[in-house]
Design a protein around this motif. Structure first.
Motif, short mmCIF file in Angstrom:
data_model
loop_
_atom_site.label_atom_id
_atom_site.label_comp_id
_atom_site.label_asym_id
_atom_site.label_seq_id
_atom_site.Cartn_x
_atom_site.Cartn_y
_atom_site.Cartn_z
N VAL A 79 10.47 -3.44 33.76
CA VAL A 79 9.73 -3.26 32.08
C VAL A 79 10.28 -4.22 31.54
CG1 VAL A 79 12.74 -2.56 31.47
CG2 VAL A 79 10.32 -1.57 30.75
N ARG A 80 9.40 -4.63 30.31
CA ARG A 80 9.30 -5.44 28.64
C ARG A 80 8.56 -4.52 28.18
NH1 ARG A 80 5.41 -7.59 26.43
NH2 ARG A 80 5.49 -10.08 25.72
N THR A 81 10.38 -5.02 27.10
CA THR A 81 9.93 -4.46 25.96
C THR A 81 9.20 -4.97 25.25
OG1 THR A 81 11.87 -6.31 25.37
CG2 THR A 81 12.91 -4.27 26.25
N SER A 115 11.25 -8.78 26.26
CA SER A 115 12.26 -9.20 27.49
C SER A 115 11.82 -8.10 28.78
CB SER A 115 13.87 -8.81 27.17
OG SER A 115 13.59 -9.54 25.76
N CYS A 116 12.07 -8.94 29.88
CA CYS A 116 11.33 -8.31 31.62
C CYS A 116 12.85 -7.63 32.28
CB CYS A 116 10.76 -8.59 32.04
SG CYS A 116 9.38 -9.35 30.90
N LEU A 117 13.17 -6.58 32.46
CA LEU A 117 14.23 -6.83 32.96
C LEU A 117 13.46 -5.57 34.37
CD1 LEU A 117 16.19 -5.15 30.43
CD2 LEU A 117 16.62 -6.88 31.28
N PHE A 118 14.65 -5.51 35.89
CA PHE A 118 13.83 -5.33 36.31
C PHE A 118 14.56 -4.25 37.45
CE2 PHE A 118 12.06 -9.17 35.84
CZ PHE A 118 10.87 -8.88 35.50
N TYR A 119 14.46 -3.39 38.02
CA TYR A 119 15.56 -3.03 39.26
C TYR A 119 15.65 -3.68 40.93
CZ TYR A 119 14.83 1.51 36.43
OH TYR A 119 15.06 2.67 35.67
N PRO A 120 16.73 -3.60 41.42
CA PRO A 120 16.04 -4.14 42.49
C PRO A 120 15.09 -3.34 43.24
CG PRO A 120 18.11 -2.89 42.32
CD PRO A 120 17.61 -2.32 41.15
N LEU A 121 14.44 -4.62 44.22
CA LEU A 121 13.41 -4.39 45.36
C LEU A 121 13.63 -3.08 46.40
CD1 LEU A 121 12.34 -8.02 46.85
CD2 LEU A 121 11.12 -6.12 45.59
N THR A 122 12.42 -1.93 46.25
CA THR A 122 12.43 -0.91 47.20
C THR A 122 11.69 -1.66 48.82
OG1 THR A 122 13.51 0.03 45.17
CG2 THR A 122 12.55 1.16 47.24
N LEU A 123 12.08 -0.70 49.65
CA LEU A 123 11.88 -0.79 50.59
C LEU A 123 10.44 0.17 50.85
CD1 LEU A 123 11.13 -2.74 53.84
CD2 LEU A 123 13.15 -1.16 54.22
N ASN A 124 9.69 0.81 51.23
CA ASN A 124 8.78 1.21 51.48
C ASN A 124 8.37 1.56 52.93
OD1 ASN A 124 9.16 1.97 48.58
ND2 ASN A 124 7.88 0.27 48.05
N LEU A 125 7.88 2.35 53.11
CA LEU A 125 6.75 2.99 54.40
C LEU A 125 6.16 4.15 54.04
CD1 LEU A 125 6.92 3.05 57.71
CD2 LEU A 125 8.00 5.28 57.73
N ALA A 177 18.60 9.79 40.97
CA ALA A 177 19.89 9.49 41.03
C ALA A 177 20.68 8.15 41.37
CB ALA A 177 19.85 9.77 43.18
N GLY A 178 20.17 6.95 41.10
CA GLY A 178 20.84 5.72 42.41
C GLY A 178 20.87 5.38 41.03
N CYS A 179 20.41 5.35 39.77
CA CYS A 179 21.03 4.16 37.96
C CYS A 179 21.27 4.80 37.30
CB CYS A 179 19.25 3.36 37.53
SG CYS A 179 19.12 2.13 39.47
N HIS A 180 21.89 4.34 35.85
CA HIS A 180 22.04 4.72 34.99
C HIS A 180 21.50 4.63 34.16
CE1 HIS A 180 22.97 1.20 32.73
NE2 HIS A 180 23.03 2.10 31.83
N ILE A 181 20.34 4.56 34.55
CA ILE A 181 19.34 4.53 33.36
C ILE A 181 17.60 4.38 34.35
CG2 ILE A 181 17.62 3.84 31.91
CD1 ILE A 181 19.83 1.63 30.35
N PRO A 204 17.34 0.40 21.89
CA PRO A 204 18.26 -0.61 23.09
C PRO A 204 18.04 -1.18 24.73
CG PRO A 204 19.17 0.28 21.55
CD PRO A 204 18.09 1.29 21.11
N ILE A 205 17.37 -1.09 25.20
CA ILE A 205 17.60 -1.72 26.83
C ILE A 205 18.82 -2.27 27.26
CG2 ILE A 205 16.15 -2.92 28.02
CD1 ILE A 205 13.92 -0.98 27.35
N HIS A 206 19.29 -2.52 29.09
CA HIS A 206 20.04 -3.62 29.41
C HIS A 206 19.61 -3.65 30.85
CE1 HIS A 206 22.96 0.42 29.26
NE2 HIS A 206 22.67 0.27 27.83
N THR A 207 19.46 -4.63 31.14
CA THR A 207 19.31 -3.96 32.88
C THR A 207 20.01 -2.43 33.20
OG1 THR A 207 19.16 -6.45 32.90
CG2 THR A 207 19.22 -5.38 35.27
N PRO A 208 19.42 -2.10 34.01
CA PRO A 208 19.62 -0.65 34.71
C PRO A 208 20.95 -0.77 35.58
CG PRO A 208 17.47 -0.94 34.83
CD PRO A 208 17.82 -2.31 34.19
N GLN A 209 21.93 -0.54 35.68
CA GLN A 209 23.03 -0.09 36.56
C GLN A 209 22.86 0.67 37.69
OE1 GLN A 209 26.94 0.07 34.74
NE2 GLN A 209 27.42 2.00 36.87
N VAL A 210 22.53 0.34 38.90
CA VAL A 210 23.12 0.31 40.00
C VAL A 210 24.26 1.22 40.65
CG1 VAL A 210 22.17 0.92 42.55
CG2 VAL A 210 20.81 -1.01 41.32
#
Length: 360
Positions: free
Chosen positions: A172-174, A178-188, A257-261, A275-281
């Motif tokens: 996300v970019r505000t 500012s830029c914030l990110f989720y962890p990388l996701t593995l996809n099939l 399911a996995g993050c608080h935002i 307001p935005i902060h790094t999503p908590q896993v």
């Protein structure tokens, strides 16, 4: 001081519905609009309202023009630029972000010249409209395949990439940059359609910084605001960008399911300058797409599963829902996957085995 926020969405598919759902706890009035069958009504859009989109392209109508020409249509110029693979790839080259070697399929280029440039397997992609495996045509030297006449100037040619696996990054970019990110996701993917995602994975952690730098470069280059997804090939220990999506994305559904935002709330916060902060896993998740299958209430008996059913007509190859499986306990996840294997049709056996193998 609080402020009333209203967000209109170009499109009322599942992404619009999930944006609406995410807005409710924050009292953000999210209004998805059916732009495929517009009724010509004048929408009650006010000057303070914000406009976003759940898709990169839409038919021109009085309804879509009301939305897309509004001064608060966030990222307006970006959608068309990224919807066209020619201008999307050109952007990546301009920003020096790694992607597969490519060129426009113009009037003069021959299949032999493309093979000389990119090897015996060359992938043609329609500039617009292709998704979930549609709009693609392989040129294979061994089979003497040719360029379809109606694809000239309407497609790009890409070198086939022998990638190790597919990953994606949602960030996300505000409004202040500012830029914030989720962890990388593995996809099939199977037949070009995303079947399952896993995130986060510690074995991908060493790629996180490279992925974040790439997506930040893209979002900053576009002066983008909101959530964007970047699909990549992992080739050895580096990434190549495959495609970009200027919106919330299927591979980010695990965040519900996995993050608080989750990604939908994060997008709305950015659009509304909240307001935005790094999503908590909170925990690891597996997302399983439900493709062309009838709703099965037995899924609700799985203790670690959350069902999202889109209430769409079931058709072959159509995304009709997804399951988010929390991974609090590997044994419980394995039991769930094995149970799903017994309930799901044949096309799900390989993707579910892929999930099992990742947790073996």
């Amino acid at each position: 001081m609080s402020q009333q926020h209203t967000v209109w969405v170009l499109g009322n598919g599942q992404l619009g519905a999930m944006l609406s759902h995410a807005g409710q706890p924050l009292a953000i009035d999210v209004r998805p609009v059916d732009i495929m069958t517009p009724n010509g009504d004048i929408l009650p859009i006010e000057s303070s309202h914000v406009i976003t989109a759940e898709r990169e392209q839409w038919p021109e109508s009085s309804t879509s023009l009301q939305l897309s020409q509004h001064p608060h249509f966030i990222n307006g110029p970006v959608f068309g630029r990224l919807a066209d693979r020619f201008t999307q790839k050109s952007l990546l080259d301009e920003l020096s972000v790694a992607t597969a070697p490519w060129q426009l399929v113009n009037d003069s280029i021959s299949a032999d010249e493309l093979h000389q440039a990119y090897g015996d397997r060359v992938l043609l992609k329609r500039r617009t409209g292709g998704y979930d495996g549609k709009g693609q045509h392989w040129l294979k030297q061994a089979q003497s395949t040719s360029i379809p006449n109606d694809w000239r100037n309407q497609a790009i040619a890409e070198q086939a990439i022998n990638f190790d696996e597919e990953v994606s990054l949602v960030g996300v970019r505000t409004q202040d940059g500012s830029c914030l990110f989720y962890p990388l996701t593995l996809n099939l993917h199977q037949d070009g359609i995303l079947m399952a995602s896993i995130a986060p994975l510690s074995r991908l952690n060493h790629l996180q910084a490279e992925a974040e730098a790439m997506l930040a470069t893209i979002m900053n280059g576009l002066d983008y605001v909101g959530v964007m997804a970047m699909e990549c090939f992992r080739v050895g220990e580096h990434l190549l960008v495959n495609e970009l999506a200027p919106r919330v994305h299927n591979s980010g559904h695990w965040t519900q399911a996995g993050c608080h935002i989750n990604q939908f709330e994060l997008h709305l916060r950015a659009l509304c300058n909240l307001p935005i902060h790094t999503p908590q896993v909170n925990f690891q998740c597996v997302m399983v797409n439900l493709i062309g299958v009838e709703k099965d209430d037995r899924w609700l008996s799985l203790q670690n599963a959350e069902l999202f059913w889109y209430n769409k007509e079931v058709r072959p190859g159509r995304k009709v829902g997804h399951l988010n499986l929390s991974v609090h306990d590997t044994d419980a996840l394995n039991a769930t996957i094995k149970q799903l294997k017994s309930w799901m049709p044949s096309q799900y056996q390989a993707p579910l085995d892929w999930v099992l193998a990742e947790f073996a």
